[in-house]
Scaffold this motif. Structure first.
Motif, PDB file in Angstrom:
ATOM      1  N   CYS A   2     -20.690 -18.283  94.687  1.00  0.00           N
ATOM      2  CA  CYS A   2     -19.929 -19.004  93.660  1.00  0.00           C
ATOM      3  C   CYS A   2     -20.781 -20.091  93.011  1.00  0.00           C
ATOM      4  O   CYS A   2     -21.788 -20.538  93.562  1.00  0.00           O
ATOM      5  CB  CYS A   2     -18.660 -19.617  94.249  1.00  0.00           C
ATOM      6  N   CYS A   3     -20.382 -20.507  91.818  1.00  0.00           N
ATOM      7  CA  CYS A   3     -21.082 -21.564  91.103  1.00  0.00           C
ATOM      8  C   CYS A   3     -20.786 -22.922  91.745  1.00  0.00           C
ATOM      9  O   CYS A   3     -19.705 -23.150  92.293  1.00  0.00           O
ATOM     10  CB  CYS A   3     -20.651 -21.592  89.634  1.00  0.00           C
ATOM     11  N   GLU A   4     -21.756 -23.806  91.640  1.00  0.00           N
ATOM     12  CA  GLU A   4     -21.599 -25.161  92.156  1.00  0.00           C
ATOM     13  C   GLU A   4     -21.292 -26.119  91.014  1.00  0.00           C
ATOM     14  O   GLU A   4     -21.831 -25.977  89.910  1.00  0.00           O
ATOM     15  CB  GLU A   4     -22.879 -25.617  92.860  1.00  0.00           C
ATOM     16  N   VAL A   5     -20.428 -27.084  91.272  1.00  0.00           N
ATOM     17  CA  VAL A   5     -20.057 -28.077  90.270  1.00  0.00           C
ATOM     18  C   VAL A   5     -20.574 -29.442  90.722  1.00  0.00           C
ATOM     19  O   VAL A   5     -20.350 -29.854  91.860  1.00  0.00           O
ATOM     20  CB  VAL A   5     -18.529 -28.135  90.085  1.00  0.00           C
ATOM     21  N   HIS A   6     -21.280 -30.119  89.812  1.00  0.00           N
ATOM     22  CA  HIS A   6     -21.813 -31.452  90.104  1.00  0.00           C
ATOM     23  C   HIS A   6     -21.402 -32.407  88.992  1.00  0.00           C
ATOM     24  O   HIS A   6     -21.234 -31.998  87.833  1.00  0.00           O
ATOM     25  CB  HIS A   6     -23.342 -31.407  90.210  1.00  0.00           C
ATOM     26  N   TYR A   7     -21.270 -33.671  89.327  1.00  0.00           N
ATOM     27  CA  TYR A   7     -20.953 -34.709  88.347  1.00  0.00           C
ATOM     28  C   TYR A   7     -22.201 -35.556  88.177  1.00  0.00           C
ATOM     29  O   TYR A   7     -22.632 -36.256  89.092  1.00  0.00           O
ATOM     30  CB  TYR A   7     -19.759 -35.538  88.821  1.00  0.00           C
ATOM     31  N   GLU A   8     -22.810 -35.472  87.005  1.00  0.00           N
ATOM     32  CA  GLU A   8     -24.067 -36.163  86.742  1.00  0.00           C
ATOM     33  C   GLU A   8     -23.934 -36.985  85.471  1.00  0.00           C
ATOM     34  O   GLU A   8     -23.610 -36.446  84.415  1.00  0.00           O
ATOM     35  CB  GLU A   8     -25.208 -35.159  86.616  1.00  0.00           C
ATOM     36  N   ALA A   9     -24.213 -38.288  85.601  1.00  0.00           N
ATOM     37  CA  ALA A   9     -24.095 -39.205  84.459  1.00  0.00           C
ATOM     38  C   ALA A   9     -22.693 -39.057  83.875  1.00  0.00           C
ATOM     39  O   ALA A   9     -21.711 -39.286  84.550  1.00  0.00           O
ATOM     40  CB  ALA A   9     -25.193 -38.929  83.437  1.00  0.00           C
ATOM     41  N   ASP A  10     -22.605 -38.670  82.598  1.00  0.00           N
ATOM     42  CA  ASP A  10     -21.288 -38.565  81.967  1.00  0.00           C
ATOM     43  C   ASP A  10     -20.874 -37.119  81.754  1.00  0.00           C
ATOM     44  O   ASP A  10     -20.042 -36.825  80.896  1.00  0.00           O
ATOM     45  CB  ASP A  10     -21.281 -39.323  80.635  1.00  0.00           C
ATOM     46  N   GLU A  11     -21.441 -36.181  82.545  1.00  0.00           N
ATOM     47  CA  GLU A  11     -21.127 -34.769  82.364  1.00  0.00           C
ATOM     48  C   GLU A  11     -20.784 -34.092  83.684  1.00  0.00           C
ATOM     49  O   GLU A  11     -21.215 -34.517  84.762  1.00  0.00           O
ATOM     50  CB  GLU A  11     -22.314 -34.030  81.734  1.00  0.00           C
ATOM     51  N   VAL A  12     -20.010 -33.035  83.567  1.00  0.00           N
ATOM     52  CA  VAL A  12     -19.829 -32.101  84.664  1.00  0.00           C
ATOM     53  C   VAL A  12     -20.870 -31.006  84.474  1.00  0.00           C
ATOM     54  O   VAL A  12     -20.985 -30.438  83.388  1.00  0.00           O
ATOM     55  CB  VAL A  12     -18.410 -31.492  84.657  1.00  0.00           C
ATOM     56  N   VAL A  13     -21.639 -30.719  85.494  1.00  0.00           N
ATOM     57  CA  VAL A  13     -22.746 -29.766  85.403  1.00  0.00           C
ATOM     58  C   VAL A  13     -22.465 -28.570  86.306  1.00  0.00           C
ATOM     59  O   VAL A  13     -22.144 -28.735  87.489  1.00  0.00           O
ATOM     60  CB  VAL A  13     -24.079 -30.433  85.801  1.00  0.00           C
ATOM     61  N   LEU A  14     -22.569 -27.377  85.746  1.00  0.00           N
ATOM     62  CA  LEU A  14     -22.343 -26.143  86.491  1.00  0.00           C
ATOM     63  C   LEU A  14     -23.689 -25.506  86.815  1.00  0.00           C
ATOM     64  O   LEU A  14     -24.532 -25.329  85.929  1.00  0.00           O
ATOM     65  CB  LEU A  14     -21.497 -25.171  85.661  1.00  0.00           C
TER      66      LEU A  14
END
Length: 271
Positions: free
Chosen positions: A176-188
């Motif tokens: 599955c894809c991983e979700v990260h919160y970086e700076a002001d964005e959600v990164v997939l």
């Protein structure tokens, strides 16, 4: 990651990369005019695919980049660039989307060797899903990363929850894809690489009601300035150029083709 492949023809299916963007496609009114424009801007060459003569694939240096389908009028669809996400089951993904406040515009429809549907999230951003075999040469598309997708929305965290549940992001299923919160964005991320971003402004800022949520397709190019000039020369519109100082070559520009479809060109160095 366990891939659903065969030795004979190296088939890769949506089940093996579920949740990740797997393609981008343009719905156009006039396929020939669209091909002329994008050949001028990007140098793309086009070939037919088994889905039928009405569906064409754009290639850049023999790498498949995107699809073009002149079906906007036939299906009463908007002229637009749309990202498609791989799913294990189109029916289940559509059901999850509807249960969470999204809508289904088209499908699921059978397009051997797979099934597709067009949906909108609960804020109206349109995206596609694909179940089945991926296009021949898809691994080259993934490695070359000629296209990148970013969702501009009013609330990135709410959007991440919607897409995470519909597309099974961060579901703890193998691959599955991983979700990260970086700076002001959600990164997939998929297989460690960034494959999509969700942006809604500064962290903790109130949702902006003026934003029209939409997925923006970014094409990585060696020369943004040349693309801007070609777009203007062939009837396109320059919506915005990223660099504010005219003496500095631009690294990003938002363009609109003569039919009205909007897309972004981004310098390869900034990909």
């Amino acid at each position: 990651m366990n891939r659903d492949t065969t030795v004979q023809d190296d088939v890769i299916t949506s089940q093996s990369v579920f949740g990740a963007p797997c393609w981008v496609s343009l719905t156009a009114r006039d396929e020939a005019a669209a091909e002329d424009y994008y050949h001028a801007v990007f140098g793309w060459k086009f070939r037919s695919i088994p889905l039928g003569d009405r569906f064409r694939i754009a290639y850049a240096n023999e790498v498949p980049v995107a699809g073009i389908a002149p079906v906007a009028s036939m299906w009463q669809m908007a002229v637009a660039w749309t990202p498609y996400f791989a799913v294990s089951s189109a029916d289940e993904a559509v059901a999850r989307g509807q249960e969470r406040g999204g809508t289904t515009a088209v499908g699921p429809i059978a397009f051997p060797p797979g099934r597709a549907a067009l949906l909108a999230d609960r804020d109206g951003a349109v995206f596609g899903i694909w179940e089945g075999r991926l296009i021949s040469g898809w691994e080259s598309w993934r490695r070359a990363a000629p296209a990148f997708v970013r969702l501009h929305t009013r609330d990135a965290f709410d959007a991440a929850m919607f897409y995470g549940e519909v597309l099974e992001w961060a579901s703890k299923k193998p691959g599955c894809c991983e979700v990260h919160y970086e700076a002001d964005e959600v990164v997939l991320r998929s297989e460690g690489g960034v494959v999509a971003r969700i942006h809604s402004g500064a962290v903790e800022a109130a949702p902006d009601p003026t934003i029209r949520p939409h997925w923006q397709i970014h094409f990585a190019v060696p020369d943004v300035e040349a693309c801007v000039a070609a777009a203007r020369a062939h009837g396109g519109t320059v919506v915005r150029v990223g660099t504010s100082h005219t003496e500095v070559p631009p690294t990003e520009a938002v363009l609109r083709d003569p039919d009205g479809a909007q897309f972004t060109v981004t310098s390869r160095q900034n990909r």
